[in-house]
Motif scaffolding. Structure first.
Motif, mmCIF file in Angstrom:
data_model
loop_
_atom_site.group_PDB
_atom_site.id
_atom_site.type_symbol
_atom_site.label_atom_id
_atom_site.label_comp_id
_atom_site.label_asym_id
_atom_site.label_seq_id
_atom_site.Cartn_x
_atom_site.Cartn_y
_atom_site.Cartn_z
ATOM 1 N N VAL A 72 48.930 76.158 39.579
ATOM 2 C CA VAL A 72 49.667 76.124 38.467
ATOM 3 C C VAL A 72 51.366 77.106 38.209
ATOM 4 O O VAL A 72 50.664 77.796 38.367
ATOM 5 N N PHE A 74 43.590 74.693 43.269
ATOM 6 C CA PHE A 74 45.078 74.379 42.876
ATOM 7 C C PHE A 74 46.055 75.795 42.046
ATOM 8 O O PHE A 74 44.587 76.252 42.111
ATOM 9 N N SER A 99 50.628 70.768 27.480
ATOM 10 C CA SER A 99 51.531 72.379 28.527
ATOM 11 C C SER A 99 52.810 72.784 27.719
ATOM 12 O O SER A 99 53.351 72.406 27.178
ATOM 13 N N TYR A 110 54.445 72.696 37.629
ATOM 14 C CA TYR A 110 54.172 72.066 39.267
ATOM 15 C C TYR A 110 52.735 72.589 39.261
ATOM 16 O O TYR A 110 51.872 73.307 38.915
ATOM 17 N N MET A 111 51.482 71.704 39.544
ATOM 18 C CA MET A 111 50.678 71.536 40.075
ATOM 19 C C MET A 111 49.923 71.301 41.111
ATOM 20 O O MET A 111 50.617 70.460 41.334
ATOM 21 N N VAL A 152 42.519 67.795 32.586
ATOM 22 C CA VAL A 152 42.618 67.684 34.679
ATOM 23 C C VAL A 152 40.870 68.455 34.420
ATOM 24 O O VAL A 152 40.179 69.168 33.820
#
Length: 108
Positions: A96, A94, A43, A48-49, A84
């Motif tokens: 990010v 999703f 990262s 925040y996912m 992932v």
């Protein structure tokens, strides 16, 4: 008009798109059909996912993989190794949110 409007794709095909890249934040949108995943990477910000559809299998650093589902938000610290994947039938979708924007981190 004071507000900005950002659009994101809808559908079930594999997709990785950058939606917002402002000074304080970067927001990506991702769609991963069954059997798809992201390459292992670290990262590059506090992130925040936000899972809005499907099931995510997430492996962080040396932990065992964990499953997460729609309606959950996962916080991942800066410089965490991550894998992932979507191993399930429903399409995984999703967002990010990277805050701060990765450009605020200086590599040493």
């Amino acid at each position: 008009m004071l507000e900005n409007i950002f659009k994101f794709a809808t559908g079930d095909e594999k997709l990785i798109e950058k939606i917002v890249e402002d000074d304080p934040v970067l927001i990506n949108h991702m769609i991963l059909p069954k059997g798809e995943g992201l390459p292992e990477h670290n990262s590059n910000s506090n992130m925040y996912m936000i899972i809005i559809k499907g099931n995510m299998t997430l492996k962080l650093n040396d932990q065992e993989p964990h499953g997460y589902t729609a309606g959950q938000i996962i916080n991942i610290p800066y410089k965490t190794k991550m894998n992932v994947n979507n191993f399930d039938d429903p399409v995984l979708e999703f967002f990010v949110v990277k805050a701060p924007n990765p450009k605020h981190y200086k590599e040493v």
